[in-house]
Design a protein around this motif. Structure first.
Motif, PDB file in Angstrom:
ATOM      1  N   CYS A  31      21.012 -30.681  -6.518  1.00 28.85           N
ATOM      2  CA  CYS A  31      22.187 -29.652  -6.245  1.00 28.85           C
ATOM      3  C   CYS A  31      22.652 -29.200  -5.023  1.00 28.85           C
ATOM      4  CB  CYS A  31      21.423 -28.341  -7.129  1.00 28.85           C
ATOM      5  SG  CYS A  31      20.351 -27.531  -6.030  1.00 28.85           S
TER       6      CYS A  31
ATOM      7  N   HIS B  62      21.459 -27.579  -2.539  1.00 22.79           N
ATOM      8  CA  HIS B  62      20.669 -26.249  -2.233  1.00 22.79           C
ATOM      9  C   HIS B  62      20.010 -26.396  -0.937  1.00 22.79           C
ATOM     10  CE1 HIS B  62      19.861 -22.057  -3.134  1.00 22.79           C
ATOM     11  NE2 HIS B  62      18.270 -22.285  -2.419  1.00 22.79           N
TER      12      HIS B  62
ATOM     13  N   CYS C 201      17.002 -25.215  -8.084  1.00 18.92           N
ATOM     14  CA  CYS C 201      16.983 -25.996  -9.115  1.00 18.92           C
ATOM     15  C   CYS C 201      15.507 -26.424  -9.475  1.00 18.92           C
ATOM     16  CB  CYS C 201      18.134 -26.931  -9.331  1.00 18.92           C
ATOM     17  SG  CYS C 201      17.373 -28.472  -8.301  1.00 18.92           S
TER      18      CYS C 201
ATOM     19  N   HIS D 212      14.117 -29.086  -8.447  1.00 19.63           N
ATOM     20  CA  HIS D 212      13.655 -30.659  -8.333  1.00 19.63           C
ATOM     21  C   HIS D 212      12.951 -30.987  -7.205  1.00 19.63           C
ATOM     22  CE1 HIS D 212      15.170 -34.980  -8.282  1.00 19.63           C
ATOM     23  NE2 HIS D 212      15.381 -34.666  -7.207  1.00 19.63           N
TER      24      HIS D 212
ATOM     25  N   CYS E  14      12.605 -27.890  -4.569  1.00 18.07           N
ATOM     26  CA  CYS E  14      14.079 -27.269  -4.419  1.00 18.07           C
ATOM     27  C   CYS E  14      13.885 -25.663  -4.977  1.00 18.07           C
ATOM     28  CB  CYS E  14      15.224 -27.979  -4.880  1.00 18.07           C
ATOM     29  SG  CYS E  14      16.716 -27.046  -5.030  1.00 18.07           S
TER      30      CYS E  14
ATOM     31  N   CYS F 103      18.669 -30.106  -1.050  1.00 18.25           N
ATOM     32  CA  CYS F 103      18.365 -30.945  -2.152  1.00 18.25           C
ATOM     33  C   CYS F 103      19.205 -32.045  -2.633  1.00 18.25           C
ATOM     34  CB  CYS F 103      18.034 -29.775  -3.257  1.00 18.25           C
ATOM     35  SG  CYS F 103      17.939 -30.440  -5.044  1.00 18.25           S
TER      36      CYS F 103
HETATM   37 ZN    ZN Z   1      18.258 -28.346  -6.271  1.00 18.55          ZN
END
Ligand code: ZN
Length: 154
Positions: free
Chosen positions: A6, A8, A34, A36, A31, A3
Motif C-alpha cells: 500500500c 504506507h 494495511c 501486510h 505494515c 510497504c
Molecule cells: Zn501496507
C-alpha cells in the motif's frame, strides 16, 4: 521502508535475524497501514575515505589493493594463519576511525607498515618493497633501506 503493497511509510519490526553472518540482517516487518507482512534485508555498508595519491589525484579506496599487498608480504612466512585478515582488519579499523573522509596513500602504507613492523618484521620488509614498487614512493624506499641497514648493523 515503505510497504510494498500500500506504500504506507510506517512498519513495525516483528523479528530480526542475521542472514549472512554478521554483515547482513533480515527483518520481518508488518505494515501499520494495511497489516501486510514483508521482509527487509539490511546490509552493513562501510563508507571508505577518498584516497589522495602522491600525485595529488583522488581515487576510491581499494580494499583489494590493501589485501593483495598484505598477502604478498606474508607469502613466504611460515605461520601465516589468519595474520593477513587480522592485520587487514586492524588497518581498516584504524583508517576508518582516524581518517574517515580522506587519507593519503602514504598514510595507508604507514599504518600497515606500523602494524606489520610489530607483528612480523620479515613481512614488513616485503610489504615495504612491494609498496615501493607499485607506489614509487621514495619514503618507502627510504624506510626499506633504513630497516635493511639496521639489520646489517646488528
Ligand atoms: Zn501496507
Amino acid at each position: 521502508m515503505r510497504c510494498p503493497k500500500c506504500g504506507h511509510s510506517d512498519s513495525k519490526v516483528t523479528d530480526t535475524r542475521s542472514a549472512n553472518g554478521v554483515s547482513s540482517i533480515r527483518r520481518r516487518r508488518v505494515c501499520l497501514g494495511c497489516g501486510h507482512r514483508f521482509f527487509t534485508n539490511e546490509t552493513v555498508c562501510e563508507e571508505y575515505p577518498i584516497v589522495i595519491k602522491r600525485n595529488g589525484k583522488e581515487e576510491e579506496f581499494d580494499r583489494d589493493k590493501v589485501k593483495i599487498g598484505l598477502s604478498k608480504a606474508f607469502k613466504k612466512s611460515a605461520n601465516i594463519g589468519n595474520k593477513v585478515d587480522e592485520i587487514y582488519a586492524r588497518a581498516i579499523g584504524e583508517i576508518l576511525s582516524n581518517h574517515p573522509n580522506k587519507i593519503c596513500s602514504e598514510t595507508i602504507g604507514m599504518i600497515i607498515m606500523g602494524l606489520l613492523k610489530a607483528s612480523d618484521p620479515a613481512a614488513y620488509l616485503r610489504f615495504a618493497s612491494v609498496y615501493k614498487n607499485f607506489e614509487t614512493a621514495d619514503d618507502f624506499a627510504f624506510e626499506f633501506r633504513k630497516m635493511s641497514s639496521a639489520k646489517e648493523d646488528e
